[in-house]
Scaffold this active site. Structure first.
Site, PDB file in Angstrom:
ATOM      1  N   ASP A 180      -3.082  -3.700  -6.006  1.00 29.48           N
ATOM      2  CA  ASP A 180      -3.390  -2.449  -5.316  1.00 29.48           C
ATOM      3  C   ASP A 180      -4.833  -2.539  -4.830  1.00 29.48           C
ATOM      4  O   ASP A 180      -5.651  -3.245  -5.421  1.00 29.48           O
ATOM      5  CB  ASP A 180      -3.227  -1.269  -6.267  1.00 29.48           C
ATOM      6  CG  ASP A 180      -3.688   0.038  -5.655  1.00 29.48           C
ATOM      7  OD1 ASP A 180      -3.214   0.372  -4.562  1.00 29.48           O
ATOM      8  OD2 ASP A 180      -4.540   0.695  -6.262  1.00 29.48           O
ATOM      9  N   ASP A 225       0.638   3.691  -8.582  1.00 28.26           N
ATOM     10  CA  ASP A 225       1.029   2.300  -8.864  1.00 28.26           C
ATOM     11  C   ASP A 225       2.123   2.200  -9.924  1.00 28.26           C
ATOM     12  O   ASP A 225       2.683   1.120 -10.118  1.00 28.26           O
ATOM     13  CB  ASP A 225      -0.185   1.491  -9.345  1.00 28.26           C
ATOM     14  CG  ASP A 225      -1.288   1.427  -8.301  1.00 28.26           C
ATOM     15  OD1 ASP A 225      -0.958   1.293  -7.114  1.00 28.26           O
ATOM     16  OD2 ASP A 225      -2.467   1.523  -8.678  1.00 28.26           O
ATOM     17  N   ASP A 284      -4.016   0.618 -10.890  1.00 24.72           N
ATOM     18  CA  ASP A 284      -4.812   1.503 -11.746  1.00 24.72           C
ATOM     19  C   ASP A 284      -4.397   2.960 -11.675  1.00 24.72           C
ATOM     20  O   ASP A 284      -4.775   3.749 -12.528  1.00 24.72           O
ATOM     21  CB  ASP A 284      -6.293   1.400 -11.357  1.00 24.72           C
ATOM     22  CG  ASP A 284      -6.581   2.125 -10.055  1.00 24.72           C
ATOM     23  OD1 ASP A 284      -5.900   1.826  -9.056  1.00 24.72           O
ATOM     24  OD2 ASP A 284      -7.475   2.989 -10.039  1.00 24.72           O
TER      25      ASP A 284
END
Length: 455
Positions: free
Chosen positions: A238, A412, A408
């Site tokens: 990400d 996600d 995080d």
């Protein structure tokens, strides 16, 4: 022929406090789960250990009343399982915080149409609509976009997003399982009972491996992650908060006029100090640093009147902020969400292992491409939502790739669950931590390589 022995009585006496005191947390968890009509890990632990404990009591009674009874007690097995699992809970409890901030009432008691007060630095407990107040909410955990979103009366608030500044009053519109967070993050727990030998050997092996990993900044949650990590052929990162630090900062500045740097910084600080926008805070912080760097002794700034705000629409990897004085451009700042310093090195290490690095991003292709090029990542998936990230991972898996996901935020969590191995960076949200198989507690991306190497 088995008779009642002093050893058996001592095992009963010594193991009973473990069963009744340390095992209490599992009984409470199992009871609460049954009240909600589902079974969780606490239920399995309570069921298994109580079966061993009360069967052992049965053997004591039978040995006392019959000299022909043959049977073995399992007091120490029950006590050992409770001790191992209790210790693991205590360790994991030290690394995790509460998902919600302190409130006057429990989040579970909030009903639709209730008015809730969201203080600066607090998280919105449920979805709602702002009825009064102005602020900026960090929605990166949901949307994947680093830029905080301005909120005022009539705007929607997403439960779990962080209120950066300003106090908001919001009317609850979606609570419980109807919130955006609940729709994104739903986990079904499958609990499988195993033979006693495996029940003892597996937790012991996991504890040893977890201890070794923790010393290297890698917190491993189970044996499956240990077995799968070395098979990974692609790592999906990400962008916001994972490849970047998740906070805007000034990376360059320039003067376009003959004005002195000291006067330029004075003008910038005087104006931007009135704004609560995160980019304004970054500019003020940088301007003050320039003051100190050039030995300015000023402590007071010029007072500004007739302050107005005109929202902009920054779209690329970097946002340019122009400063005009008396109608003429005097200088500019370049602001961006700064990349973590170890990103290029981590990508290089993975490349040397024959592992592909892929970046996912919630916003536009232009910004995603620029960032990927900067850090040496070839493949980019941009303009995708949380479920889209999970779908991309499944596409890679359909091609025969073993995929690890590093993230995080709450956005996600579907991807972390879909991946063969989910890795959460230590600065992330509690939901991401829960969804991941491995937590990188030092917030260092080089630990992705460490986790694979440890596996």
């Amino acid at each position: 022929m088995i008779m009642l022995t002093i050893g058996r009585l001592l095992r009963w006496i010594l193991c009973t406090p473990v069963q009744l005191i340390f095992g209490q947390r599992f009984y409470v968890g199992a009871f609460q789960a049954l009240r909600r009509r589902y079974a969780n890990m606490d239920f399995l632990v309570a069921l298994g250990t109580n079966a061993a404990y009360f069967y052992s009591i049965y053997t004591v009674i039978k040995a006392l009343t019959s000299d022909r009874f043959e049977g073995q007690d399992f007091f120490e097995t029950s006590a050992m399982l409770i001790y191992i699992l209790y210790s693991a809970r205590e360790i994991s409890g030290d690394t995790a915080g509460n998902v919600t901030s302190e409130m006057e009432i429990s989040t579970k008691l909030i009903q639709r149409h209730d008015i809730i007060k969201i203080f600066p630095g607090a998280k919105a407990p449920v979805d709602g609509i702002v009825v009064s107040g102005q602020s900026y909410l960090n929605e990166s955990m949901i949307t994947g976009k680093a830029r905080p979103v301005a909120k005022e009366a009539g705007d929607k608030v997403i439960g779990g997003t962080l209120n950066e500044n300003g106090c908001l009053l919001a009317k609850a519109t979606h609570v419980g399982s109807d919130t955006t967070l609940s729709q994104i993050f739903g986990i079904s727990v499958l609990v499988v009972a195993c033979p006693c030998a495996l029940g003892l050997a597996t937790p012991t092996a996991i504890m040893v491996a977890t201890g070794k990993g923790a010393s290297q900044g890698v917190l491993i949650k189970g044996g499956n992650a240990l077995e799968k990590a070395h098979k990974v052929t692609a790592v999906v990162f990400d962008k916001t908060g994972t490849l970047t630090v998740g906070k805007p900062a000034v990376v360059s500045d320039v003067l376009f006029s003959s004005i002195s740097l000291e006067d330029f910084c004075d003008a910038v600080i005087s104006v931007e100090a009135n704004s609560e926008h995160p980019l304004a805070k970054a500019v003020v912080e940088h301007a003050k640093w320039l003051w100190q760097k050039h030995g300015s002794s000023r402590e007071q700034v010029t007072e500004v009147r007739d302050f107005e705000v005109h929202p902009g629409t920054g779209q690329f990897a970097r946002t340019s902020i122009l400063v005009a004085i008396d109608g003429k451009v005097a200088g500019a700042f370049s602001v961006t969400d700064v990349m973590r310093p170890e990103v290029q090195l981590a990508a290089s290490f993975l490349r040397s292992l024959g592992i592909s690095s892929i970046m996912t991003k919630g916003d536009n292709w232009a910004a995603a491409t620029a960032i990927a090029k900067e850090v040496g990542i070839e493949d980019v998936y941009a303009e995708i939502d949380p479920l889209g990230k999970a779908a991309k991972i499944k596409e890679l898996q359909m091609k025969g790739m073993n995929v690890a996901m590093v993230g995080d935020g709450i956005n996600d969590s579907p991807a972390l669950l879909a991946a063969d191995v989910g890795m959460e960076i230590g600065a992330g949200t509690d939901v991401a931590i829960e969804a991941a198989d491995i937590a990188l507690i030092r917030s260092n991306l080089e630990d992705v390589v460490s986790a694979i190497d440890l596996s």
